[in-house]
Design a protein around this motif. Structure first.
Motif, PDB file in Angstrom:
ATOM      1  N   HIS A 193     -18.025 -40.212 -15.454  1.00  0.00           N
ATOM      2  CA  HIS A 193     -18.873 -39.387 -14.577  1.00  0.00           C
ATOM      3  C   HIS A 193     -20.303 -39.679 -15.164  1.00  0.00           C
ATOM      4  O   HIS A 193     -20.349 -39.546 -16.304  1.00  0.00           O
ATOM      5  CB  HIS A 193     -18.633 -37.923 -14.405  1.00  0.00           C
ATOM      6  CG  HIS A 193     -18.760 -36.928 -15.590  1.00  0.00           C
ATOM      7  ND1 HIS A 193     -19.808 -36.640 -15.958  1.00  0.00           N
ATOM      8  CD2 HIS A 193     -17.722 -36.676 -16.461  1.00  0.00           C
ATOM      9  CE1 HIS A 193     -19.489 -35.825 -16.912  1.00  0.00           C
ATOM     10  NE2 HIS A 193     -18.181 -35.773 -17.278  1.00  0.00           N
ATOM     11  N   ASN A 227     -24.169 -37.848 -13.731  1.00  0.00           N
ATOM     12  CA  ASN A 227     -24.644 -37.053 -12.730  1.00  0.00           C
ATOM     13  C   ASN A 227     -23.621 -36.636 -11.756  1.00  0.00           C
ATOM     14  O   ASN A 227     -23.915 -36.517 -10.399  1.00  0.00           O
ATOM     15  CB  ASN A 227     -25.828 -37.734 -11.980  1.00  0.00           C
ATOM     16  CG  ASN A 227     -27.057 -38.088 -12.896  1.00  0.00           C
ATOM     17  OD1 ASN A 227     -27.250 -37.468 -13.829  1.00  0.00           O
ATOM     18  ND2 ASN A 227     -27.634 -39.471 -12.930  1.00  0.00           N
ATOM     19  N   PHE A 228     -22.474 -36.335 -12.179  1.00  0.00           N
ATOM     20  CA  PHE A 228     -21.260 -35.786 -11.388  1.00  0.00           C
ATOM     21  C   PHE A 228     -20.916 -36.997 -10.575  1.00  0.00           C
ATOM     22  O   PHE A 228     -19.929 -36.623  -9.612  1.00  0.00           O
ATOM     23  CB  PHE A 228     -21.709 -34.655 -10.822  1.00  0.00           C
ATOM     24  CG  PHE A 228     -22.076 -33.611 -11.605  1.00  0.00           C
ATOM     25  CD1 PHE A 228     -21.402 -33.193 -12.914  1.00  0.00           C
ATOM     26  CD2 PHE A 228     -23.293 -32.828 -11.505  1.00  0.00           C
ATOM     27  CE1 PHE A 228     -21.868 -32.440 -13.945  1.00  0.00           C
ATOM     28  CE2 PHE A 228     -23.778 -31.803 -12.433  1.00  0.00           C
ATOM     29  CZ  PHE A 228     -22.986 -31.575 -13.753  1.00  0.00           C
ATOM     30  N   ASP A 229     -21.054 -38.069 -10.448  1.00  0.00           N
ATOM     31  CA  ASP A 229     -20.656 -39.336  -9.680  1.00  0.00           C
ATOM     32  C   ASP A 229     -19.851 -40.191 -10.610  1.00  0.00           C
ATOM     33  O   ASP A 229     -20.311 -40.126 -11.727  1.00  0.00           O
ATOM     34  CB  ASP A 229     -21.960 -40.193  -8.996  1.00  0.00           C
ATOM     35  CG  ASP A 229     -21.346 -41.099  -8.052  1.00  0.00           C
ATOM     36  OD1 ASP A 229     -20.420 -40.807  -7.629  1.00  0.00           O
ATOM     37  OD2 ASP A 229     -21.900 -42.274  -7.883  1.00  0.00           O
ATOM     38  N   ASP A 246     -17.842 -37.919 -21.163  1.00  0.00           N
ATOM     39  CA  ASP A 246     -17.988 -38.109 -19.881  1.00  0.00           C
ATOM     40  C   ASP A 246     -16.643 -38.960 -19.258  1.00  0.00           C
ATOM     41  O   ASP A 246     -16.352 -38.719 -18.175  1.00  0.00           O
ATOM     42  CB  ASP A 246     -19.088 -39.191 -19.459  1.00  0.00           C
ATOM     43  CG  ASP A 246     -20.601 -38.473 -19.330  1.00  0.00           C
ATOM     44  OD1 ASP A 246     -20.361 -37.141 -19.815  1.00  0.00           O
ATOM     45  OD2 ASP A 246     -21.635 -39.109 -19.501  1.00  0.00           O
ATOM     46  N   SER A 269     -12.614 -31.729 -16.503  1.00  0.00           N
ATOM     47  CA  SER A 269     -13.549 -32.661 -17.201  1.00  0.00           C
ATOM     48  C   SER A 269     -13.856 -31.881 -18.661  1.00  0.00           C
ATOM     49  O   SER A 269     -13.468 -30.750 -18.833  1.00  0.00           O
ATOM     50  CB  SER A 269     -15.190 -32.418 -16.665  1.00  0.00           C
ATOM     51  OG  SER A 269     -16.120 -32.888 -17.668  1.00  0.00           O
ATOM     52  N   TYR A 299     -17.407 -30.664 -19.099  1.00  0.00           N
ATOM     53  CA  TYR A 299     -17.887 -29.610 -17.713  1.00  0.00           C
ATOM     54  C   TYR A 299     -16.495 -29.157 -17.445  1.00  0.00           C
ATOM     55  O   TYR A 299     -16.109 -29.332 -16.289  1.00  0.00           O
ATOM     56  CB  TYR A 299     -18.652 -30.212 -17.023  1.00  0.00           C
ATOM     57  CG  TYR A 299     -20.018 -30.764 -17.183  1.00  0.00           C
ATOM     58  CD1 TYR A 299     -21.057 -29.918 -17.061  1.00  0.00           C
ATOM     59  CD2 TYR A 299     -20.186 -32.235 -17.582  1.00  0.00           C
ATOM     60  CE1 TYR A 299     -22.354 -30.493 -17.213  1.00  0.00           C
ATOM     61  CE2 TYR A 299     -21.195 -32.625 -17.959  1.00  0.00           C
ATOM     62  CZ  TYR A 299     -22.529 -31.868 -17.803  1.00  0.00           C
ATOM     63  OH  TYR A 299     -23.800 -32.188 -18.048  1.00  0.00           O
ATOM     64  N   ARG A 326     -15.448 -28.262 -13.897  1.00  0.00           N
ATOM     65  CA  ARG A 326     -15.489 -29.224 -13.005  1.00  0.00           C
ATOM     66  C   ARG A 326     -14.196 -29.865 -13.030  1.00  0.00           C
ATOM     67  O   ARG A 326     -13.726 -30.106 -14.382  1.00  0.00           O
ATOM     68  CB  ARG A 326     -16.838 -30.068 -12.902  1.00  0.00           C
ATOM     69  CG  ARG A 326     -17.945 -29.165 -12.565  1.00  0.00           C
ATOM     70  CD  ARG A 326     -19.289 -30.160 -12.884  1.00  0.00           C
ATOM     71  NE  ARG A 326     -20.407 -29.537 -12.565  1.00  0.00           N
ATOM     72  CZ  ARG A 326     -21.207 -29.673 -11.400  1.00  0.00           C
ATOM     73  NH1 ARG A 326     -20.624 -30.388 -10.497  1.00  0.00           N
ATOM     74  NH2 ARG A 326     -22.227 -28.788 -11.249  1.00  0.00           N
ATOM     75  N   ARG A 376     -15.938 -37.546  -7.353  1.00  0.00           N
ATOM     76  CA  ARG A 376     -16.935 -36.641  -7.822  1.00  0.00           C
ATOM     77  C   ARG A 376     -16.200 -35.641  -8.741  1.00  0.00           C
ATOM     78  O   ARG A 376     -15.154 -35.821  -8.977  1.00  0.00           O
ATOM     79  CB  ARG A 376     -17.653 -35.885  -6.696  1.00  0.00           C
ATOM     80  CG  ARG A 376     -18.395 -36.767  -5.753  1.00  0.00           C
ATOM     81  CD  ARG A 376     -19.058 -35.730  -4.808  1.00  0.00           C
ATOM     82  NE  ARG A 376     -19.789 -34.646  -5.495  1.00  0.00           N
ATOM     83  CZ  ARG A 376     -20.940 -34.794  -6.148  1.00  0.00           C
ATOM     84  NH1 ARG A 376     -21.503 -35.783  -6.056  1.00  0.00           N
ATOM     85  NH2 ARG A 376     -21.549 -33.673  -6.518  1.00  0.00           N
ATOM     86  N   LEU A 377     -17.401 -35.145  -9.422  1.00  0.00           N
ATOM     87  CA  LEU A 377     -17.036 -34.167 -10.550  1.00  0.00           C
ATOM     88  C   LEU A 377     -17.672 -32.994 -10.004  1.00  0.00           C
ATOM     89  O   LEU A 377     -18.777 -32.862  -9.879  1.00  0.00           O
ATOM     90  CB  LEU A 377     -17.551 -34.532 -11.874  1.00  0.00           C
ATOM     91  CG  LEU A 377     -16.683 -33.679 -13.066  1.00  0.00           C
ATOM     92  CD1 LEU A 377     -15.348 -34.201 -13.357  1.00  0.00           C
ATOM     93  CD2 LEU A 377     -17.650 -33.870 -14.347  1.00  0.00           C
ATOM     94  N   ASP A 378     -16.758 -31.897  -9.591  1.00  0.00           N
ATOM     95  CA  ASP A 378     -17.327 -30.826  -8.705  1.00  0.00           C
ATOM     96  C   ASP A 378     -16.634 -29.384  -9.514  1.00  0.00           C
ATOM     97  O   ASP A 378     -15.255 -29.770  -9.752  1.00  0.00           O
ATOM     98  CB  ASP A 378     -16.782 -30.876  -7.274  1.00  0.00           C
ATOM     99  CG  ASP A 378     -17.916 -31.990  -6.654  1.00  0.00           C
ATOM    100  OD1 ASP A 378     -19.035 -31.867  -7.280  1.00  0.00           O
ATOM    101  OD2 ASP A 378     -17.934 -32.146  -5.533  1.00  0.00           O
TER     102      ASP A 378
END
Length: 476
Positions: free
Chosen positions: A403, A405-407, A422, A441, A444, A447, A457-459
């Motif tokens: 990931h 920027n979470f993309d 990442d 993650s 993160y 997420r 995505r990473l959400d």
């Protein structure tokens, strides 16, 4: 390349691109207690098979495919295909290179095009540990040869006389009334720049030579310090006491029933801890692949002994134009740890079960009914942290889901701690169904991997829709 004679015109019948790299003797060779041998090779035609593969042996005659038989390096430069690789190890063992032909038959060029207007470049990878490799780069070796039309089957050997590497390869060039492949050489210290190429081997008349390979022989074995085997209409043996000196023709292997109409692509291997060698030859005429012939004196054609087919095993993939390195114990440990036979898997969406995670142009999304290798990944031990996983692409090895920027994107592992974090995840029970999986993650932890509008995505996951979007099945 074993298909070459069948595809060329009569004047090229003696040519072959399936030629294996010389068994470079390091000043710090593997000892008898070091059991491993590593072969780099390609496996056939097409863009997937014309890439870099590895196989391992503990005895030098029984081979196992590494990485589940999948590629370990992919060329993204030049023709985007590679054949005829050779390993090079620096004299102090601190650096390694793979050098290969920049060629992708039937996925960019025909045989005729590659012979008469092919790439003048070689493809080069570099490493300090034999497992983490640089991105591929091109090295122009034939551009300085007047009317040089290609660059095939590279080899390199350290020359103590010049204190650098002698890099040699075949180029098709018109000279003295004959257009044919000759062996050229140049000096290099880094495989980034080379000296002006010079002719190294030129057979008489119209006879071509593409395959040649040099080994250094220990003192007390035969009469020469160096022996080379060449595919030049026969499997010809020559001896010399200097790499760039005068070479003496020692004969060929027709006396033991191995003629140039049957075999090609000589590939040397020295057995650890003993003065015994295998010369691997490709049985191109019968599509039989490599077979070893054994000897205790590489300079004596009569000393070679054919082996029964039951005495060796080449593994699951077809080995074509490769190179064998004698591994130290430390090298072997690293190689086996990096490329275990981890199965290739797909990630199936929980709430769109006809869709799978896949990469396309290095972007990552879920698409319907994807059967290509774009949707296949190997779940490796996490690049960061214990008890974690990272997803390595099957058809772009060395590239991982990460990931930014979470993309999500498919990106080449640059070896940094940031990349490792990442690209690392914890596999947990599926947020929507505990019999499936979700991926948290590493850096993160609030997420998860999820899809949104079919893009990965990473959400943070806060509702039932998110839990379904973040749930996947690991499937073959």
């Amino acid at each position: 390349m074993s298909a070459l004679r069948a595809r060329l015109s009569a004047i090229l019948l003696a040519a072959c691109l399936l030629f294996t790299g010389q068994a470079l003797t390091s000043p710090q060779p593997a000892a008898a207690a070091d059991p491993g041998y590593l072969m780099v090779h390609f496996t056939g035609e097409g863009s997937t098979n014309q890439q870099m593969y590895l196989s391992h042996s503990t005895d030098g005659v029984h081979w196992s495919d590494l990485n589940g038989g999948g590629m370990v390096l992919r060329s993204t430069v030049g023709t985007k295909g590679v054949r005829d690789p050779a390993f090079v190890r620096s004299p102090d063992g601190s650096k390694y290179w793979i050098i290969a032909t920049d060629l992708c038959i039937s996925c960019g060029q025909s045989w005729s095009q590659s012979i008469n207007d092919g790439s003048r470049n070689l493809v080069v990878w570099e490493s300090t540990d034999l497992v983490t490799w640089s991105q591929p780069r091109l090295l122009n070796v034939a551009g300085a040869i007047p009317d040089g039309r290609n660059a095939w089957a590279p080899e390199a050997i350290w020359d103590p006389a010049s204190n650098d590497y002698i890099l040699y390869w075949a180029t098709n060039v018109p000279l003295n009334g004959a257009t044919k492949h000759r062996i050229f050489y140049a000096h290099t210290s880094d495989f980034r720049t080379i000296s002006t190429p010079q002719i190294y081997i030129d057979r008489p008349g119209a006879q071509e030579i593409i395959d040649t390979q040099i080994i250094e022989v220990p003192a007390g074995v035969g009469n020469y310090r160096y022996v080379r085997a060449s595919g030049d209409g026969q499997i010809t043996l020559e001896g010399s006491n200097s790499i760039l000196g005068t070479w003496t023709n020692l004969g060929n292997l027709s006396g033991i029933g191995l003629t140039g109409s049957m075999v090609e692509g000589p590939m040397w291997m020295k057995f650890n801890g003993t003065n015994k060698w295998a010369l691997y030859l490709d049985q191109y005429a019968t599509s039989g692949g490599y077979m070893p012939v054994l000897t205790t004196d590489p300079s004596n054609p009569a000393a070679y002994q054919k082996q029964t087919s039951s005495s060796y095993n080449m593994g699951g993939t077809k080995k074509r134009h490769g190179w064998i390195m004698n591994l130290t114990a430390a090298e072997e440990s690293r190689v086996l740890a990096r490329w275990p036979n981890t199965p290739a898997n797909r990630l199936q969406s929980y709430n769109f079960q006809d869709r799978y995670v896949r990469h396309t142009n290095m972007d990552v999304r879920i698409d319907q009914n994807v059967t290509s290798e774009d949707a296949k990944f190997r779940m490796r031990p996490g690049l960061a942290g214990t008890g974690t996983v990272s997803f390595e692409s099957v058809n772009f090895p060395g590239h991982f889901l990460r990931h930014s920027n979470f993309d999500f994107q498919l990106a080449y592992n640059d070896g940094t701690a940031q990349f490792a974090a990442d690209a690392t995840f914890r596999q947990v029970a599926g947020l929507a169904d505990s019999t499936w999986s979700s991926f948290q993650s590493y850096n993160y932890p609030d997420r998860y991997i999820r899809h949104y509008a079919y893009e990965l995505r990473l959400d943070p996951i806060t509702n039932a829709t998110g839990r379904s979007d973040a749930t996947f099945r690991v499937t073959s």
